[in-house]
Design a protein around this motif. Structure first.
Motif, PDB file in Angstrom:
ATOM      1  N   THR A  70       0.856  -1.177   0.000  1.00 19.94           N
ATOM      2  CA  THR A  70       0.000   0.000   0.000  1.00 19.94           C
ATOM      3  C   THR A  70       0.894   1.230   0.000  1.00 19.94           C
ATOM      4  O   THR A  70       1.765   1.368   0.867  1.00 19.94           O
ATOM      5  CB  THR A  70      -0.907   0.027   1.243  1.00 19.94           C
ATOM      6  N   CYS A  71       0.717   2.121  -0.971  1.00 22.56           N
ATOM      7  CA  CYS A  71       1.577   3.296  -1.096  1.00 22.56           C
ATOM      8  C   CYS A  71       1.098   4.394  -0.148  1.00 22.56           C
ATOM      9  O   CYS A  71      -0.059   4.814  -0.216  1.00 22.56           O
ATOM     10  CB  CYS A  71       1.566   3.790  -2.538  1.00 22.56           C
ATOM     11  N   GLU A 106      11.509  -7.266  -5.736  1.00 27.21           N
ATOM     12  CA  GLU A 106      11.235  -5.953  -5.172  1.00 27.21           C
ATOM     13  C   GLU A 106       9.790  -5.541  -5.412  1.00 27.21           C
ATOM     14  O   GLU A 106       9.246  -5.748  -6.486  1.00 27.21           O
ATOM     15  CB  GLU A 106      12.168  -4.928  -5.817  1.00 27.21           C
ATOM     16  N   SER A 107       9.193  -4.929  -4.389  1.00 27.98           N
ATOM     17  CA  SER A 107       7.891  -4.271  -4.530  1.00 27.98           C
ATOM     18  C   SER A 107       8.082  -2.816  -4.129  1.00 27.98           C
ATOM     19  O   SER A 107       8.487  -2.520  -3.008  1.00 27.98           O
ATOM     20  CB  SER A 107       6.833  -4.949  -3.651  1.00 27.98           C
ATOM     21  N   LEU A 108       7.776  -1.912  -5.050  1.00 33.62           N
ATOM     22  CA  LEU A 108       8.153  -0.512  -4.908  1.00 33.62           C
ATOM     23  C   LEU A 108       6.987   0.412  -5.202  1.00 33.62           C
ATOM     24  O   LEU A 108       6.224   0.188  -6.153  1.00 33.62           O
ATOM     25  CB  LEU A 108       9.300  -0.221  -5.883  1.00 33.62           C
ATOM     26  N   CYS A 109       6.855   1.462  -4.397  1.00 31.55           N
ATOM     27  CA  CYS A 109       5.948   2.569  -4.684  1.00 31.55           C
ATOM     28  C   CYS A 109       6.796   3.767  -5.085  1.00 31.55           C
ATOM     29  O   CYS A 109       7.702   4.171  -4.354  1.00 31.55           O
ATOM     30  CB  CYS A 109       5.137   2.949  -3.454  1.00 31.55           C
ATOM     31  N   VAL A 110       6.509   4.353  -6.236  1.00 31.41           N
ATOM     32  CA  VAL A 110       7.325   5.460  -6.707  1.00 31.41           C
ATOM     33  C   VAL A 110       6.477   6.421  -7.538  1.00 31.41           C
ATOM     34  O   VAL A 110       5.518   6.014  -8.196  1.00 31.41           O
ATOM     35  CB  VAL A 110       8.515   4.919  -7.544  1.00 31.41           C
ATOM     36  N   SER A 111       6.834   7.687  -7.462  1.00 30.52           N
ATOM     37  CA  SER A 111       6.183   8.722  -8.270  1.00 30.52           C
ATOM     38  C   SER A 111       7.259   9.569  -8.918  1.00 30.52           C
ATOM     39  O   SER A 111       8.446   9.496  -8.566  1.00 30.52           O
ATOM     40  CB  SER A 111       5.296   9.611  -7.391  1.00 30.52           C
ATOM     41  N   GLU A 112       6.860  10.407  -9.866  1.00 34.75           N
ATOM     42  CA  GLU A 112       7.815  11.317 -10.502  1.00 34.75           C
ATOM     43  C   GLU A 112       8.412  12.256  -9.463  1.00 34.75           C
ATOM     44  O   GLU A 112       9.625  12.545  -9.479  1.00 34.75           O
ATOM     45  CB  GLU A 112       7.118  12.101 -11.612  1.00 34.75           C
ATOM     46  N   ALA A 113       7.585  12.737  -8.540  1.00 35.28           N
ATOM     47  CA  ALA A 113       8.079  13.628  -7.494  1.00 35.28           C
ATOM     48  C   ALA A 113       9.117  12.931  -6.626  1.00 35.28           C
ATOM     49  O   ALA A 113      10.141  13.523  -6.256  1.00 35.28           O
ATOM     50  CB  ALA A 113       6.909  14.109  -6.637  1.00 35.28           C
ATOM     51  N   GLY A 252       2.957   0.268   3.264  1.00 37.63           N
ATOM     52  CA  GLY A 252       2.248  -0.779   3.964  1.00 37.63           C
ATOM     53  C   GLY A 252       2.421  -2.075   3.187  1.00 37.63           C
ATOM     54  O   GLY A 252       2.476  -2.053   1.959  1.00 37.63           O
ATOM     55  N   PHE A 253       2.549  -3.204   3.884  1.00 35.48           N
ATOM     56  CA  PHE A 253       2.680  -4.473   3.164  1.00 35.48           C
ATOM     57  C   PHE A 253       2.175  -5.625   4.014  1.00 35.48           C
ATOM     58  O   PHE A 253       2.206  -5.574   5.244  1.00 35.48           O
ATOM     59  CB  PHE A 253       4.128  -4.720   2.717  1.00 35.48           C
TER      60      PHE A 253
END
Length: 298
Positions: A70-71, A106-113, A252-253
């Protein structure tokens, strides 16, 4: 700008964000709270959470289910990376054992910011990899300095994202991928190997005296990837851990249970494993107790 595991800016920006760099940044040892670990044992703090064993080894392996994530913080990298490896921590002689040979998912949350906020610090952290062999202590200090820069810009980006002014730049994407690494060399992604939450993964790293073999299986999707890297450097430590970006926010995971953990054919409980924990900006993550050949984290 959409980010993806195939052409994402974060993947090409710096090797420091990828798995493996944590060992040089372990800076403290804390006493674990009984409620968290069910035993009052020392916990080495860095960006690994799990167990490390010191000795002379030839093989380590484990199985786990890749977590759903969960991001939570769109302005910062949020990642959980289950992996197994040989080397990377300080061995019985007190010296950091390298190269760290490892493989995982890998499990990743990412944004341009998040990407642009992290870039200045990541450039600094890249220097740590270049110093890993020459002076691990200095490399650790450099990595921590880069980490502080990344987290400072990340906190600012996260606050900006919370205002809702830049919704596109703050849109968070989830990326799941498979990889191997021989740190301090950069990581390599298996671009054609699909990983999804809920997949059963199995990883093994072995050393035959002349080369390391890293094998990663996705038993849910039926693929296996194997990489062999020549090296006569002996294996002085073994790891079965979850990694996050140093001191940054964790997503969150769902809990991760490592099962069938074997080190030279014996279960984890046969050794004196050292507990490692992550002091993230939004939680403290540490492993549960070892139960034979398994433990749970998260």
């Amino acid at each position: 700008m959409k980010l993806s595991s195939g052409n994402s800016l974060w993947r090409h920006a710096a090797r420091a964000i990828a798995p493996g760099c944590a060992v040089l940044a372990v800076a403290a040892t804390l006493q674990a709270a009984p409620a968290a670990a069910q035993s009052n044992v020392p916990v080495h703090v860095g960006n690994w959470a799990g167990y490390v064993v010191k000795g002379d080894f030839r093989q380590v392996s484990a199985t786990w289910v890749q977590p759903a994530i969960t991001c939570l913080n769109p302005g910062t990298f949020q990642r959980v990376v289950p992996w197994v490896g040989l080397n990377g921590a300080a061995g019985l002689d007190g010296r950091t054992a390298l190269p760290l040979m490892q493989t995982g998912a890998e499990s990743l949350c990412v944004s341009e910011a998040a990407v642009y906020a992290a870039l200045p610090g990541l450039h600094i952290e890249n220097l740590a990899a270049d110093l890993a062999y020459a002076d691990p202590r200095v490399a650790g200090l450099v990595m921590q300095a880069g980490d502080r820069v990344s987290n400072g810009f990340g906190a600012a980006a996260d606050s900006l994202c919370a205002t809702g002014v830049f919704p596109d730049a703050c849109e968070t994407e989830q990326i799941h991928d498979a990889w191997w690494e021989g740190y301090p060399a950069p990581p390599v992604t298996y671009a054609d190997a699909e990983v999804r939450p809920g997949d059963t993964m199995h990883a093994e790293v072995s050393w035959d005296g002349g080369a390391y073999t890293m094998t990663l299986e996705n038993r849910s999707r039926g693929w296996t990837r194997t990489t062999v890297e020549p090296s006569t450097a002996p294996a002085r430590t073994a790891e079965v851990v979850v990694e996050g970006h140093l001191n940054a926010a964790l997503p969150g995971f769902t809990p991760i249970t490592f099962t069938d953990i074997r080190i030279d054919g014996r279960p984890l409980a046969d050794y004196g494993p050292l507990a490692y924990g992550i002091a993230a900006t939004n939680r403290f993550l540490m492993p549960g107790p070892v139960d034979g050949a398994s433990y749970t984290i998260g």
